[in-house]
Design a protein around this motif. Structure first.
Motif, short mmCIF file in Angstrom:
data_model
loop_
_atom_site.label_atom_id
_atom_site.label_comp_id
_atom_site.label_asym_id
_atom_site.label_seq_id
_atom_site.Cartn_x
_atom_site.Cartn_y
_atom_site.Cartn_z
N ALA A 95 0.83 -1.21 0.00
CA ALA A 95 0.00 0.00 0.00
C ALA A 95 0.86 1.25 0.00
O ALA A 95 1.89 1.32 0.68
N MET A 96 0.45 2.24 -0.79
CA MET A 96 1.18 3.50 -0.84
C MET A 96 0.95 4.28 0.45
O MET A 96 -0.14 4.27 1.02
N ASP A 97 1.99 4.94 0.92
CA ASP A 97 1.88 5.78 2.11
C ASP A 97 0.95 6.95 1.84
O ASP A 97 0.89 7.47 0.73
N ARG A 98 0.23 7.39 2.86
CA ARG A 98 -0.72 8.50 2.68
C ARG A 98 -0.05 9.77 2.17
O ARG A 98 -0.64 10.52 1.39
N SER A 99 1.18 10.00 2.62
CA SER A 99 1.85 11.23 2.23
C SER A 99 2.22 11.26 0.75
O SER A 99 2.52 12.31 0.20
N SER A 100 2.17 10.10 0.08
CA SER A 100 2.49 10.06 -1.35
C SER A 100 1.26 10.32 -2.21
O SER A 100 1.38 10.46 -3.43
N ARG A 101 0.09 10.40 -1.60
CA ARG A 101 -1.14 10.56 -2.38
C ARG A 101 -1.24 11.93 -3.03
O ARG A 101 -1.97 12.10 -4.01
N ALA A 102 -0.50 12.90 -2.51
CA ALA A 102 -0.50 14.21 -3.13
C ALA A 102 0.09 14.12 -4.54
O ALA A 102 -0.41 14.74 -5.48
N ASP A 103 1.14 13.30 -4.69
CA ASP A 103 1.76 13.12 -6.01
C ASP A 103 0.80 12.39 -6.95
O ASP A 103 0.75 12.69 -8.14
N VAL A 104 0.06 11.45 -6.41
CA VAL A 104 -0.93 10.72 -7.21
C VAL A 104 -2.01 11.69 -7.69
O VAL A 104 -2.45 11.64 -8.84
N THR A 105 -2.44 12.58 -6.80
CA THR A 105 -3.45 13.57 -7.16
C THR A 105 -2.95 14.49 -8.26
O THR A 105 -3.67 14.80 -9.22
N VAL A 106 -1.69 14.94 -8.14
CA VAL A 106 -1.11 15.80 -9.17
C VAL A 106 -1.08 15.07 -10.50
O VAL A 106 -1.42 15.64 -11.54
N MET A 107 -0.68 13.79 -10.48
CA MET A 107 -0.63 13.01 -11.71
C MET A 107 -2.01 12.94 -12.36
O MET A 107 -2.15 13.08 -13.59
N ALA A 108 -3.06 12.71 -11.55
CA ALA A 108 -4.42 12.61 -12.08
C ALA A 108 -4.87 13.93 -12.69
O ALA A 108 -5.43 13.96 -13.79
N LEU A 109 -4.64 15.02 -11.98
CA LEU A 109 -5.05 16.34 -12.49
C LEU A 109 -4.31 16.71 -13.77
O LEU A 109 -4.89 17.26 -14.71
N VAL A 110 -3.03 16.39 -13.81
CA VAL A 110 -2.22 16.69 -15.00
C VAL A 110 -2.71 15.86 -16.19
O VAL A 110 -2.78 16.35 -17.32
N GLY A 111 -3.07 14.60 -15.94
CA GLY A 111 -3.59 13.75 -17.02
C GLY A 111 -4.89 14.29 -17.59
O GLY A 111 -5.09 14.29 -18.81
N LEU A 112 -5.77 14.75 -16.72
CA LEU A 112 -7.03 15.33 -17.18
C LEU A 112 -6.79 16.61 -17.97
O LEU A 112 -7.45 16.86 -18.99
#
Length: 311
Positions: A95-112
């Protein structure tokens, strides 16, 4: 035959150059005390995207915007469905650490945002400048956060072998030289093959060129997966996808504005959005990512590739 040789030689040069650049960059980053996740997202993820950068800029300057744009979008799709899929299939990720979810969010927004840019008449210099500004803000925040997420495992001895400054400099210089040469050969060969076979430059950019320039990401992710370094493997994909849009598309548009609407099909934008959202959702669950998800991603990429060549 000459065109095929150019493509193969270009891919080989891009792969070797990417490996050298990443090795030098990682060694330098470790000397500075950066965490493995930051190394994965910022250093490895961005360093392995250098082939895409050089190929897209070269394609835009050569007057082949379909290859330039297809390379960026196709690389992001391949990173998620093919490369992350292979990595997860080989070695399920904790499981990914909670603190890494900000990077995941950035990736999602950038993809959109990237999918939306495909419908602009022209992706011009102002857009490029905006993308680069966002990239600078992201990098500043990532470096300031330091070891913001992911694994904290100590790097393997092999990853410290090139710590001497002269060795690091040699790898960085040699890597850049090979990347420049490989980009030139790949663009020339792929463009000629597309024209000879009657295949659109967009399809060539989304497949052969995109996967070819993603070879460094593939190698890095597979090695990290085999070593059970899930943070580096996934961080590599996340960082590469962010840099592909904000950095590569931004620099390409700044150097040579490229057409957006009509270059790629709406289906390509839809696949990018779907792949990005699904991948982000998988990572954000905070649960172990098993092999079944890897197989789902791989199957999706096979279906997408088949669709490209059938339409």
């Amino acid at each position: 035959m000459i065109d095929i040789v150019l493509v193969v030689a270009g891919l080989a040069a891009l792969f070797a150059g990417g490996e050298m650049l990443v090795r030098g960059a990682v060694s330098a980053a470790l000397r500075l005390g950066l965490s493995t996740f930051v190394v994965g997202v910022v250093v490895v993820g961005f360093g392995t995207s250098m082939p895409e950068l050089l190929v897209s800029v070269r394609a835009a300057l050569a007057g082949t915007p379909a290859i330039a744009l297809g390379n960026v979008i196709g690389s992001n799709i391949a990173n998620i469905l093919l490369i992350a899929g292979l990595g997860i299939t080989i070695a399920p990720i904790a499981a990914m650490d909670r603190s890494s979810r900000a990077d995941v969010t950035v990736m999602a927004l950038v993809g959109l945002a990237a999918a939306a840019l495909l419908f602009l008449e022209t992706i011009g210099r102002l857009v490029g400048l905006g993308l680069l500004t966002l990239l600078a803000l992201y990098l500043f925040n990532a470096v300031r956060a330091g070891s913001s997420a992911g694994a904290t495992a100590e790097p393997a001895p092999a990853e410290r072998a090139g710590d001497r400054p002269l060795v690091i400099a040699a790898f960085l210089i040699a890597g850049l030289v090979l990347l420049f040469a490989g980009a030139e050969m790949l663009i020339r060969g792929a463009t000629a093959i597309a024209r000879d076979l009657g295949i659109s430059e967009a399809v060539i950019g989304l497949t052969i060129v995109a996967v070819g320039t993603s070879l460094p990401e593939l190698a890095t992710t597979l090695i990290a997966a085999i070593r059970k370094q899930g943070a580096v493997a996934i961080g590599n994909v996340i960082g590469s996808n962010i840099f592909n849009i904000l950095g590569i598309l931004g620099i390409t548009a700044l150097v040579a504005p490229i057409p957006g609407a009509g270059v790629l099909k709406p289906g390509d934008a839809l696949v990018l959005v779907a792949a990005t959202i699904v991948f982000a959702a998988i990572l954000a669950r905070g649960r172990r990512i098993g092999r079944i998800w890897g197989l789902v991603l791989l199957g999706s990429y096979a279906a997408y590739t088949a669709w490209l060549f059938s339409t």
